[in-house]
Design a protein around this motif. Sequence first.
Motif, PDB file in Angstrom:
ATOM      1  N   GLY B 145       0.791  -1.225   0.000  1.00  0.00           N
ATOM      2  CA  GLY B 145       0.000   0.000   0.000  1.00  0.00           C
ATOM      3  C   GLY B 145       0.822   1.273   0.000  1.00  0.00           C
ATOM      4  N   MET B 146       2.122   1.164   0.278  1.00  0.00           N
ATOM      5  CA  MET B 146       2.932   2.380   0.379  1.00  0.00           C
ATOM      6  C   MET B 146       4.030   2.376  -0.667  1.00  0.00           C
ATOM      7  N   ASP B 147       4.493   3.564  -0.986  1.00  0.00           N
ATOM      8  CA  ASP B 147       5.543   3.712  -1.980  1.00  0.00           C
ATOM      9  C   ASP B 147       6.756   4.349  -1.309  1.00  0.00           C
ATOM     10  N   LEU B 148       7.773   3.552  -1.018  1.00  0.00           N
ATOM     11  CA  LEU B 148       8.942   4.052  -0.299  1.00  0.00           C
ATOM     12  C   LEU B 148      10.209   3.575  -0.996  1.00  0.00           C
ATOM     13  N   PRO B 149      11.326   4.240  -0.743  1.00  0.00           N
ATOM     14  CA  PRO B 149      12.583   3.782  -1.356  1.00  0.00           C
ATOM     15  C   PRO B 149      12.989   2.395  -0.855  1.00  0.00           C
ATOM     16  N   ALA B 150      13.800   1.715  -1.662  1.00  0.00           N
ATOM     17  CA  ALA B 150      14.096   0.295  -1.500  1.00  0.00           C
ATOM     18  C   ALA B 150      14.302  -0.187  -0.053  1.00  0.00           C
ATOM     19  N   VAL B 151      15.400   0.115   0.559  1.00  0.00           N
ATOM     20  CA  VAL B 151      15.730  -0.486   1.852  1.00  0.00           C
ATOM     21  C   VAL B 151      14.776  -0.011   2.952  1.00  0.00           C
TER      22      VAL B 151
END
Lengths: 361, 403
Positions: B145-151
Motif C-alpha cells: 500500500g505504500m511507496d517508499l525507497p528500496a531499503v
Amino acid sequence: MRAIAAIGAIALAATACGEPPPASQPGGQDSESDFLSCMVTDEGGVDDKSFNETSWNGLINAYDKGVIAEPKYVEPKSASDYEPNLKNMVRDDCGMIVTVGFNLADATEASAEANPDQKYAIVDHLYVDQETFEPTPIDNVKSLVFNTHEAAFLAGYLAAGHSETGKVATWGGMKIPTVTIFMDGFYDGVQHYNKVKDADVQVLGWDKKSQDGQFVGDFSNSTAAKQLSENLISRGADVVMPVAGPIGESAAVAAKDAGDVSLIWVDTDGYKTLTEYRDILLTSVVKGMDVAVEKAVTATAEGNFSNESFIGTLENEGVSIAPYHAFEDELDAGLKQEVDELRQQITSGELKVQSDAAFSS
Amino acid sequence: MSENSTSELTVGQRFFRELTTGGTALTLLSIVLAMLIGAVLIVVADSDVQETAAYFFSRPSDTLLAIWESASSAYAAMFAGSVIDFDAPSFGESLIPLADTLTYATPLIAAGLAVALAFRAGLLNIGAQGQILIGATLAGLVGFGMDLPAVVHLLFAVLAGFIGGAIWGGIAGFIKAKTGAHEVIVTIMLNHIAALLLAYLLTTQLFRREGQAAPISPFVADSATLPTFFEDSRLNLGLFVALLGAVYSWWLLSRSTMGFRFKAVGHNPHAATTAGISVARSYTAVMFIGGGLAGIAGASQVLGTEGYLSTSIAGELGFDAITVALLGRSSPIGTVAASLLFGALRAGAVTMQAQTGTPIDIVLVVQSLIVLFIAAPPLVRAVFRLKVRAASPMAAEVGGKAA
C-alpha cells in the motif's frame, strides 16, 4: 481419519486369510493409458464431500474409463505448501496438473510460467490482465469456472414457489465470490418470483444489493452452522440453502429437527450424499466440476489441450439443478413448468441473471 | 492463582517448572519413539500392505516386504524432501530441500519464541496465531500500500509487522495484568478476532487486488520483498530476521534485567511482588515483545514466502509455534532447534505425500506424539505431585525416608 479407517481395514483383512494372487502378477489393475494426472487440492483434501472431492471425482471418472493412468493428488495443509506441492508434481512428470480453488491461482501461475511445457487446469479461477482486467488465459493453463448463479436462480424461484411461510433463507461458509455467487442467484430467483407472481417472499441471510448476509466465517465450524440455520428457521424460513461445503449438513440437521423445512443443497446432487435427508431435499444446485475436470484431462490426454477457459453455464450444462427426487410428486406441476421455462429463457439469453461474482469470457 | 500462598504452587506453575528442567535425552527419545509410531501408521495406511495382509497366513513374506517397502520409502522421501535429494540433477539443486526446510522453519522460529518468552514469565500465549495474522496484515499493508525507497520500505514493513503483533500480544498481556482475565481465554478470543478481521479487510477496497473478486491482496512491492538467496527456492532474508529474534530473546532472558524480572515472575509471582517486581508490567511487556516476534513471523510470510495476503497466510503456524516452544523447552536455542525439526518434518511430508501417496496427516500425528511424550511425564508428575524418580542417591534416600 483415513489412517484410522485403514487400521480397521487391515484388521478385517488380516482375519480374512484370503488366497494370495499368483506370484508372477502383482496386485493392481492395468489402465490402458499411461497419462499421469495430478491434483493439488485446496485445504480440505479429496474427501471433503465438497469442491475438492467433486473435482477429484473428475479424475477418477477419467481413470475408470481408461483414458488416464491412476491419478495422484497432494493436499496442502497451508498456503505455504502450494509452491512445494506444485514443484513436486512438475518433477513427477504429470501430464496435467489440476489445481483446485482460487487460493492456488498465484502459485499455479508462477509454476506455469516457470514450466511452459507443463499443462495445467485450475478450478474456480479466471486469469485477468493486470492492467485492463480483461480475462486473459495463460498459455498452458485452462481455467474451469462456473456461473452457478444461473442454476441458483432456478433454485431460488423454486424455493419461493414452494415456501408456505413466505420466507426462504440462505447462508454461506465464508464471504468469498464462489459462495456469494450462489446466494446472488438464489436471491434474484426469489425476486423474480415476487415480480411475476406479485408476491412478497423474503430472503433471509443474504441481501444482494448490499452484498451482505449471514456467514459462519469458515468451512469447519458445524456448531455455528447449526445455530445459524436454527436462527434462520426460527425467524420463519421454511426453505434453507446452505453454501458451505461439508458444514452445510448442519442445515440439514436443523431443518429435520424443525420439521416442515426443506433443504436446497449445493455443488453436488445431495440425494446421493445426504441419504439421511432425502425426504427434506427439495433440489440441489449442481456445479459440474467433475464433468469439467474429466473433459479437460481427457482432451489433454488425447493431445488436444487448449487454454480456452471453460465457463459452466445452464446452456452448456456445466451448472444445473438436480432432479426433485422425493419432491417430484409433491411439487406443483405449474411451478415445475415455470422453472423449466425459466431455464429455457436463461439458456436462450432472453433472461439475464447477474452477479458481481459471475464470469465472462 | 493469586489466592495461593507462596509455598503452594499451582499445577500450571509446577508443570512449567517440570517442563523446563527435563533432559535432552528425553527429547531425543520422544522424537525417535514418535517416528517409530509414525512408521506403524504409514504401514497401516498403505494399500499394498492392506492387500497383502489379506492373505498374510498363506504367504507372510509378501506382507513383510510390503511393510518394509512402505515405511522405508516414506521416510526416504521425507529425507529427500527435507535434507538432501540425491536424485537431483545438480549438487546445487540437491540442496533445495534443505532450503525448503529452512523456509518452513523461519516463521516457526519467530512465532515459537513468542510462545517461549511468555512461557518463561508463566503465561500461556495461545495467541501467536492472531499475532501472526495482525503482523502479516500490517506488514502487507505497508508492503503493497505504500511507496517508499528500496531499503527503507522493507525495514518499515518488517517494523509494521512487529508492531502489529506486539499490539495484539500487548492487549492480551495488558488485560491479564489489569483485570486478571486468564491469558488463554483472551488470546484465543483475539485469535478469532484477528482471523475475522483479516477476512473482512480482504473484502475491502484497500486490501483487495484490483480486478480480482477473490479475497486476495495485491502482491507486495519489490522494494518491500525480503530478498531470496537462490533462484529455485523461496528461502529469504526472513530467516536471518527470525534468527536475530532468537539472539535477542537469548540476550533478553539471560543478560538483561527485564528478562530476569520475567523469569522471576514466571517462577513465583508472589515472591517477585515481594521483591519489588511489578508483575502486571512484566506480563504486559512480555506479551508485547513476544507478540512482536510473532508479528515478525507474519511479516516474513507475507513479505517473503507468500508475497501477498490471504486468509490462509498463517496456516496453523500459531499452534505449531506452541508445540515448537514446548519441544524447545522454552529456551531460544531449543526453539530454533525444534523449529528446524518441524520445518524438516513439514518439508519432508509434502514430498512424501507426492512421492508415496502417504497421507500428510501422519506427519501431524508424529509432531503431536513428540509433544505428547515430552509434555505428558511432567504433566502427570505435576498433577499427582510425584517426585522425579531416583535421579540421585540422595533423592532416593529422601524418597525412601518419606515412604
